[in-house]
Design a protein around this motif. Structure first.
Motif, PDB file in Angstrom:
ATOM      1  N   ASN A   9      44.379  35.660  34.460  1.00  0.00           N
ATOM      2  CA  ASN A   9      44.918  34.674  35.406  1.00  0.00           C
ATOM      3  C   ASN A   9      45.078  35.269  36.806  1.00  0.00           C
ATOM      4  N   ARG A  10      45.169  36.606  36.848  1.00  0.00           N
ATOM      5  CA  ARG A  10      45.301  37.282  38.140  1.00  0.00           C
ATOM      6  C   ARG A  10      43.920  37.651  38.632  1.00  0.00           C
ATOM      7  N   LYS A  11      43.378  36.843  39.527  1.00  0.00           N
ATOM      8  CA  LYS A  11      42.033  37.121  40.049  1.00  0.00           C
ATOM      9  C   LYS A  11      42.046  38.359  40.925  1.00  0.00           C
ATOM     10  N   THR A  12      43.062  38.447  41.775  1.00  0.00           N
ATOM     11  CA  THR A  12      43.247  39.614  42.629  1.00  0.00           C
ATOM     12  C   THR A  12      44.747  39.884  42.661  1.00  0.00           C
ATOM     13  N   GLN A  13      45.156  40.899  43.410  1.00  0.00           N
ATOM     14  CA  GLN A  13      46.585  41.181  43.554  1.00  0.00           C
ATOM     15  C   GLN A  13      47.319  39.967  44.117  1.00  0.00           C
TER      16      GLN A  13
END
Ligand SMILES: [Zn+2]
Length: 135
Positions: A96-100
């Motif tokens: 669910n965390r594509k990037t920070q």
């Protein structure tokens, strides 16, 4: 403190700062007086520095003190999965965390700033804990 005036309840992640910043005990070399073996403190020192730079522990101490004086409630919640849980459908995944900075749920497509997602999950968890205490 404006934050304390604005809120009746403040929820925070319980990051166990005291445990995370505790230095490993020195390990004396049994063969050489005054010589110490590696205890992993160099690697730990880097982590400690990051935590202390962030000042989170100091901030929490001040916040808790001010909140208690003002009759407000501070609730610590388990930080586990707060940044990986979808606030819309509840799906938990590191994906669910594509990037920070970006959160995009792989199940329902809910997209938001990752910090906002974590904050809403922390608030919800805190309110659940408060309801459980009141019951
Ligand atoms: Zn979702």
């Amino acid at each position: 403190m404006a934050l304390v005036r604005a809120a009746d309840v403040i929820t925070v992640e319980d990051l166990r700062i005291a445990n995370m910043t505790k230095s490993p005990a020195p390990k004396p070399d049994p063969d050489q007086a005054g010589v110490f073996l590696s205890n992993g403190s160099a690697a730990k020192a880097g982590l400690n520095k990051n935590i202390l730079d962030a000042g989170w522990g100091v901030f929490l101490a001040i916040l808790t003190n001010k909140a208690e004086s003002a009759g407000r409630e501070v609730i610590s919640v388990n930080p586990r999965d707060t940044s990986r849980t979808c606030p819309t459908c509840g799906h938990v995944s590191g994906e669910n965390r594509k990037t920070q900075a970006d959160f995009v749920c792989v199940v329902c497509g809910h997209a938001a700033n990752a910090d906002v997602v974590a904050a809403s999950n922390i608030l919800r968890a805190g309110l659940v804990l408060r309801d459980a205490r009141a019951a």
